[in-house]
Structures are given as C-alpha cells and as structure tokens.
Write an enzyme that holds these catalytic residues in place. Structure first.
Site, mmCIF file in Angstrom:
data_model
loop_
_atom_site.group_PDB
_atom_site.id
_atom_site.type_symbol
_atom_site.label_atom_id
_atom_site.label_comp_id
_atom_site.label_asym_id
_atom_site.label_seq_id
_atom_site.Cartn_x
_atom_site.Cartn_y
_atom_site.Cartn_z
ATOM 1 N N GLU A 134 50.280 47.880 41.114
ATOM 2 C CA GLU A 134 50.487 48.723 39.656
ATOM 3 C C GLU A 134 48.859 47.736 39.378
ATOM 4 O OE1 GLU A 134 54.499 50.535 38.184
ATOM 5 O OE2 GLU A 134 53.607 48.395 37.374
ATOM 6 N N CYS A 135 47.955 47.931 38.484
ATOM 7 C CA CYS A 135 46.722 47.943 37.748
ATOM 8 C C CYS A 135 45.995 47.162 38.244
ATOM 9 C CB CYS A 135 47.588 48.119 36.419
ATOM 10 S SG CYS A 135 45.964 48.108 35.113
#
Length: 436
Positions: free
Chosen positions: A326-327
């Site tokens: 994520e990210c």
C-alpha cells in the site's frame, strides 16, 4: 459511560493539542480512556495510544457502513470509563450529500451520541468568536455543543471579551489556552512526525496534560459530556485477514496500518509476524502472505536499496506467496524510486512501477475501488473504500495489469489503478473497509 468529540472549524486550530492533553489528563486521574480518531489518519492514533494508554481506532462514516462504525465503537468503548474522539479537519467537512455518510466528524458524533467540545482559535479576534460558536451550535441539529475551549489567547482581556460574548449566547466556555508554541508537536509533509520518532513524547504529553488541567474545567466537561448508549461489542472485520499468517512490514518506513485492521485480523485468528525492512529483515518464509504498508520509504530509499537480505527475501517470497503493498509499500515493490534530490534508488523490481519525489504533487481524497482480480484485498469484483494521500509522481507503471478500477468521492469516472504481476499487487490506495 461518558463520551465526547473534540472538534474545531478548521485544521490547525488546536484540536490535537486539546485531545491529547485531555486523554493524558484523564488517564492520569486513573480513568480508562477509549481514544477514537474520526476519518482517515494513521499518525494521530499512535499519539492517542501513548496519551491514553490504550490503542485508538479510526471511525469513518464515508468509508465504513453504519454497522461497521457501531461495532468498532462498541468494541473500543468496552471496559472504558470515557470515550474521547478527535475530529478530522473542520467539524462539518466531508464529501457527498448522503445524510450520515459524508465522512464528516459531525456524522460520527451524531451516530454515537457524542457531545461536541469545540476548540476555537481566537487569534486576531475576540467578540467575533461568538459568531463562530453560534454557527457551530446551529448548523447541524443532530449535534449537542457541550461548550467551547478558546485557544491561543493573548491576554486576560482577550479571554474575557471572547468568553463573555460566547457565554451571552448560552454556550459554556470550558477553558482558555494561552499561546504556547513550545508544546506543539513536530510536523512533516504528511502531518505530524510519527509517535515512535518523537523521542521526548512522554515529556510532551505530560506538558499537554498539565496545560489542560490548568486551563480547562475537566470536571465540568465530564458532567456535561454525553452518556453513551452503545450496542454490545460485536465482531467487525472491515477488511478480513489476507491470510492466516501475515508477514507485516513494520518500522519507521512502514507504519501506516489501521489499528482496526490489526485488531480484526487477530480477532479472526490470524497471526501477525512483523519484520523490519530498515533492519534488513526478510518476511518470514512460513507466512501465507506479505503485507508492506505505507509510511515514509522515500526518506530511507538509499538504506532500503542497500538492504539485500530484505529485497532478496521479498523476491523469494513473491515466487510462491502473495505480496501486497500500500502506498509506500507499493513504491518499494516497484523497479525504482527517485528521491527529493533526484537520485534514483533501485527497489524490489517485482512490478514495473517507477515513482519520483523530485517534483512533489499532492494526491489526496477518498477512493472507492473495485478489484479486477483476486488477491490479498479480496476476491475479484469486491468493492473497497479507502483513501489516497501522498506526494509521489508515477513515472511509469511498466505495463503491468491494473489492480482495480478506482473512482473518487465526487462522481468522477472510474480509472484503472495500481499494479499486479503474478502474486504481487499494490497501489497508492489505502484500504479502510471492504463493502461488498
């Protein structure tokens, strides 16, 4: 039990100062404090946990269903004496027009029956602060305004003028904080510096508790605070565990994991096995899935690029088990990351993504994602809610298949987003809850 929401009419008005000070002061009195953060935020809950001595939880009326909000709130309040919620941005700020589902902190207060303690920054005004207090009281009839705390008061005369004008409207003034920049918490581009990086956090929290004890009438606040009537704690898994045994990247570069995810995964019987990429640790090869959260890998890109054991272990893991980023974790799964100085650092190369911080651009907002293939986030066609918050630019995705179709909260058309290649997936999308 008692509960209240600490809110303001804009960001930067002092609600985090008051929230942390109250949590620390109440905990110091021996009360069991249940901290809550409204909306999408990774950093404040860690400060809440340090101040209250109890893990915080995020509640979000846009990203979560009403039943998810109620279940998480009930679980958080279980065994506590007082629930202290901190608002996000301005009290009424949200998206969309569906009553109760705008993502505003006002929605959470209304859903849980929380009275509002309004923090008003009175810099550059005195009697005019009464207009803001009255507007906050009248704008949303679902809410009860418990009272006001004046912040950044310059003198006793300043305090008196503002307080008298507000109290003349029948609104209680429960405190007034003087200007005290020395107690402010350090910040960086995504908000506050993380709790674990604040070396003198204990001293700062003690100072905030002292400030609040001195300048806010806590006893009166507790008398005015709402009596909450929450349902019994119930199982709530806004995001079911991605595997039975989860290798979780966890250090200063990979720390953006919502507490409600970890709690739900453990409640479902999953085992979380943390490892530190910054310490050159590889994911446990016996795990079923590897999860690389967001954080600040761009600040340690050179160190990560040189972490051969971590990168080799991650590549070996991805040959046989799912890996999701994520990210920040997504960027590390890519081929390369260009830091703010324009230096490129080779990353894991498990997907073709190339990202850059050389020219920063803010990407911010709620997102709704429909998965295009099965993976750690769920089955194909599953719909998730979440958000995006970063300054990186994508140079290229390298031709990998997209992970999902994503749309914003303002009616925009869905667009392909993220990357997937083999057992590896990732995107800048931070998942808050699975809706379907």
């Amino acid at each position: 039990m008692k509960g209240f929401l600490v809110a303001s009419l804009r960001s930067g008005a002092g609600k985090t100062t008051v929230s942390l000070g109250l949590m620390a002061a109440l905990a110091r009195r021996g009360l069991k404090v249940a901290p809550v953060k409204c909306g999408p935020d990774y950093i404040d809950p860690a400060f809440h946990a340090a101040a209250a001595g109890r893990a915080s939880v995020n509640l979000d009326s846009w990203a979560m269903t009403p039943s998810q909000v109620a279940a998480l709130a009930a679980g958080q309040a279980d065994g506590a004496d007082v629930l202290v919620a901190e608002a996000l941005m301005g009290l009424f700020d949200g998206v969309g027009h569906e009553t109760g589902r705008t993502g505003s902190s006002a929605d959470i207060a209304a859903a849980l029956g929380l009275g509002v303690l309004l923090v008003l920054d009175v810099t550059g005004q005195s009697i005019s602060a009464a207009a803001a207090a009255l507007g906050a009281k009248l704008l949303d009839p679902r809410l009860t305004l418990l009272g006001v705390v004046l912040n950044r008061v310059g003198s006793e005369r300043h305090r008196r003028l503002a307080a008298e004008a507000i109290e003349a409207l029948g609104i209680a003034v429960l405190g007034a904080l003087p200007r005290a920049a020395t107690i402010e918490l350090p910040e960086r581009h995504l908000g506050l510096v993380q709790a674990e990086e604040t070396g003198d956090l204990g001293r700062r929290l003690d100072a905030l508790a002292n400030l609040v004890e001195t300048h806010i009438d806590i006893d009166r606040l507790l008398v005015l605070a709402s009596d909450m009537a929450l349902p019994p704690p119930a199982a709530a898994a806004p995001l079911p565990p991605p595997g039975q045994r989860i290798a979780l990247g966890r250090d200063a570069a990979f720390s953006f994991v919502y507490p409600h995810h970890l709690a739900a995964w453990r409640a479902a019987g999953a085992e979380i096995v943390p490892f530190s990429p910054l310490a050159d640790e590889a994911p446990d090869p016996s795990a079923d899935v590897c999860w690389l959260p967001g954080g600040y890998p761009e600040l340690s890109a050179g160190l990560l690029a040189a972490a051969g054991n971590f990168l080799d272990g991650l590549r070996a893991f991805a040959l046989r088990r799912p890996v999701h980023g994520e990210c920040g974790g997504y960027m590390v799964l890519g081929a390369g990351l260009v830091d703010a100085g324009g230096n490129r650092h080779a990353m894991a190369g498990l997907i073709g993504l190339e990202t850059s911080y050389e020219k920063r651009k803010l990407h911010l907002g709620y997102r709704r994602a429909r998965l295009l293939a099965a993976g750690p986030l769920g089955p194909a066609e599953a719909v998730l809610s979440g958000h995006e918050f970063h300054y990186a630019s994508i140079i290229t995705t390298g031709g990998d298949d997209p992970l999902a179709e994503v749309r914003d909260a303002h009616g925009g058309a869905p667009v392909p987003d993220g990357s997937r290649r083999g057992l590896v997936s990732g995107s800048f999308f931070h998942a808050i809850a699975r809706l379907e």
